[in-house]
Write a protein that holds these residues in place. Structure first.
Motif, PDB file in Angstrom:
ATOM      1  N   UNK A  53       0.917  -1.339  -0.041  1.00  0.00           N
ATOM      2  CA  UNK A  53       0.047   0.051  -0.038  1.00  0.00           C
ATOM      3  C   UNK A  53       0.764   1.516   0.067  1.00  0.00           C
ATOM      4  N   UNK A  54       2.236   1.246   0.673  1.00  0.00           N
ATOM      5  CA  UNK A  54       2.748   2.519   0.903  1.00  0.00           C
ATOM      6  C   UNK A  54       3.506   2.612  -0.481  1.00  0.00           C
ATOM      7  N   UNK A  55       3.991   1.328  -1.207  1.00  0.00           N
ATOM      8  CA  UNK A  55       4.587   1.538  -2.577  1.00  0.00           C
ATOM      9  C   UNK A  55       3.449   2.287  -3.300  1.00  0.00           C
ATOM     10  N   UNK A  56       2.333   1.544  -3.335  1.00  0.00           N
ATOM     11  CA  UNK A  56       1.234   2.129  -4.350  1.00  0.00           C
ATOM     12  C   UNK A  56       1.072   3.462  -4.176  1.00  0.00           C
ATOM     13  N   UNK A  57       0.999   4.145  -3.085  1.00  0.00           N
ATOM     14  CA  UNK A  57       0.894   5.494  -2.701  1.00  0.00           C
ATOM     15  C   UNK A  57       1.724   6.262  -3.109  1.00  0.00           C
ATOM     16  N   UNK A  58       3.509   6.029  -3.081  1.00  0.00           N
ATOM     17  CA  UNK A  58       4.469   6.696  -3.488  1.00  0.00           C
ATOM     18  C   UNK A  58       4.842   6.639  -4.874  1.00  0.00           C
ATOM     19  N   UNK A  59       4.251   5.565  -5.698  1.00  0.00           N
ATOM     20  CA  UNK A  59       4.276   5.478  -7.048  1.00  0.00           C
ATOM     21  C   UNK A  59       3.506   6.243  -7.814  1.00  0.00           C
ATOM     22  N   UNK A  60       2.415   6.825  -7.331  1.00  0.00           N
ATOM     23  CA  UNK A  60       1.527   7.515  -7.949  1.00  0.00           C
ATOM     24  C   UNK A  60       1.834   9.050  -8.098  1.00  0.00           C
ATOM     25  N   UNK A  61       1.712   9.882  -9.125  1.00  0.00           N
ATOM     26  CA  UNK A  61       1.708  11.127  -9.242  1.00  0.00           C
ATOM     27  C   UNK A  61       0.573  11.968  -8.727  1.00  0.00           C
ATOM     28  N   UNK A  62       0.866  12.858  -7.623  1.00  0.00           N
ATOM     29  CA  UNK A  62      -0.032  13.582  -6.905  1.00  0.00           C
ATOM     30  C   UNK A  62       0.043  14.952  -7.268  1.00  0.00           C
ATOM     31  N   UNK A  63      -1.074  15.724  -7.395  1.00  0.00           N
ATOM     32  CA  UNK A  63      -1.061  17.176  -7.384  1.00  0.00           C
ATOM     33  C   UNK A  63      -0.481  17.989  -5.945  1.00  0.00           C
ATOM     34  N   UNK A  64       0.543  17.905  -5.522  1.00  0.00           N
ATOM     35  CA  UNK A  64       1.079  18.421  -4.321  1.00  0.00           C
ATOM     36  C   UNK A  64       0.818  19.637  -4.140  1.00  0.00           C
ATOM     37  N   UNK A  65       1.265  20.738  -5.179  1.00  0.00           N
ATOM     38  CA  UNK A  65       1.160  22.171  -5.000  1.00  0.00           C
ATOM     39  C   UNK A  65      -0.337  22.470  -4.547  1.00  0.00           C
ATOM     40  N   UNK A  66      -1.270  21.758  -5.331  1.00  0.00           N
ATOM     41  CA  UNK A  66      -2.686  22.065  -5.317  1.00  0.00           C
ATOM     42  C   UNK A  66      -3.169  21.321  -3.706  1.00  0.00           C
ATOM     43  N   UNK A  67      -2.617  20.277  -3.385  1.00  0.00           N
ATOM     44  CA  UNK A  67      -3.065  19.702  -1.984  1.00  0.00           C
ATOM     45  C   UNK A  67      -2.252  20.688  -0.717  1.00  0.00           C
ATOM     46  N   UNK A  68      -1.278  21.260  -0.939  1.00  0.00           N
ATOM     47  CA  UNK A  68      -0.712  21.939  -0.055  1.00  0.00           C
ATOM     48  C   UNK A  68      -1.481  23.256  -0.029  1.00  0.00           C
ATOM     49  N   UNK A  69      -1.942  23.776  -0.955  1.00  0.00           N
ATOM     50  CA  UNK A  69      -3.041  25.112  -1.044  1.00  0.00           C
ATOM     51  C   UNK A  69      -4.218  24.881  -0.458  1.00  0.00           C
ATOM     52  N   UNK A  70      -4.945  23.822  -1.046  1.00  0.00           N
ATOM     53  CA  UNK A  70      -6.115  23.414  -0.231  1.00  0.00           C
ATOM     54  C   UNK A  70      -6.158  23.367   1.384  1.00  0.00           C
TER      55      UNK A  70
END
Length: 181
Positions: A53-70
């Motif tokens: 599960x941890x591997x799956x989470x870190x393998x995907x591309x997330x919109x971090x800038x938007x997540x930080x802003x929200x």
């Protein structure tokens, strides 16, 4: 404290599965001490936080800038405060040869280039609270052309290793001022 309730504001930006994985990982990160590895995260994550599960989470591309802003807008932002947008580069020293982006970067703490990783961060800084809230973090990776230019510049600045006094064992004459009469 229920981490999932804090992360609920991120629901429009990511899937519910990703949000659940994120909540397990956040709990593990807050509980961990020492080195942070995927195996360590999976051990501390408990039910629903397997290594896979941890591997799956870190393998995907997330919109971090938007997540930080929200997250900032929902839980931190205060309308009566003044915020500055600032950028800063930080160098983390690291030994080895296989880490992605490993190079020599100037570290002001040491006053010279050191082997390590460099990260550039854009943050919102609250003037009143004197706290920084990162909005975007990017690893600095130099291209081969930049590395070659840096090496060439270093070679030009490097002084020759020969002694300028004419060799070993030669002393300079010390001039003493004349004695007063």
């Amino acid at each position: 404290m229920d981490i999932l309730a804090l992360l609920h504001c991120l629901q429009p930006a990511v899937s519910s599965t990703t949000l659940h994985q994120f909540s397990r990982i956040v709990v593990a990160l807050l509980a961990m001490t020492g080195r942070i590895t995927m195996l360590g995260i999976s051990r501390w994550a408990g039910q629903g936080g397997s290594y896979r599960t941890v591997q799956r989470f870190f393998s995907q591309a997330l919109p971090w800038a938007m997540l930080f802003w929200v997250f900032f807008r929902q839980h931190v932002y205060r309308a009566d405060e003044v915020y500055l947008l600032v950028g800063d580069e930080v160098v983390a020293t690291k030994a080895g040869k296989l880490t992605y982006g490993l190079d020599r970067f100037f570290a002001s703490l040491y006053g010279k280039p050191v082997p390590g990783l460099a990260f550039f961060t854009l943050s919102l800084v609250s003037v009143q609270a004197r706290r920084s809230f990162p909005m975007r973090v990017e690893q600095v990776v130099r291209s081969e052309a930049e590395k070659a230019a840096s090496k060439a510049k270093r070679r030009l600045r490097r002084p020759s290793r020969r002694a300028k006094s004419g060799g070993l064992g030669v002393r300079r004459a010390v001039r003493t001022p004349p004695k007063p009469r």
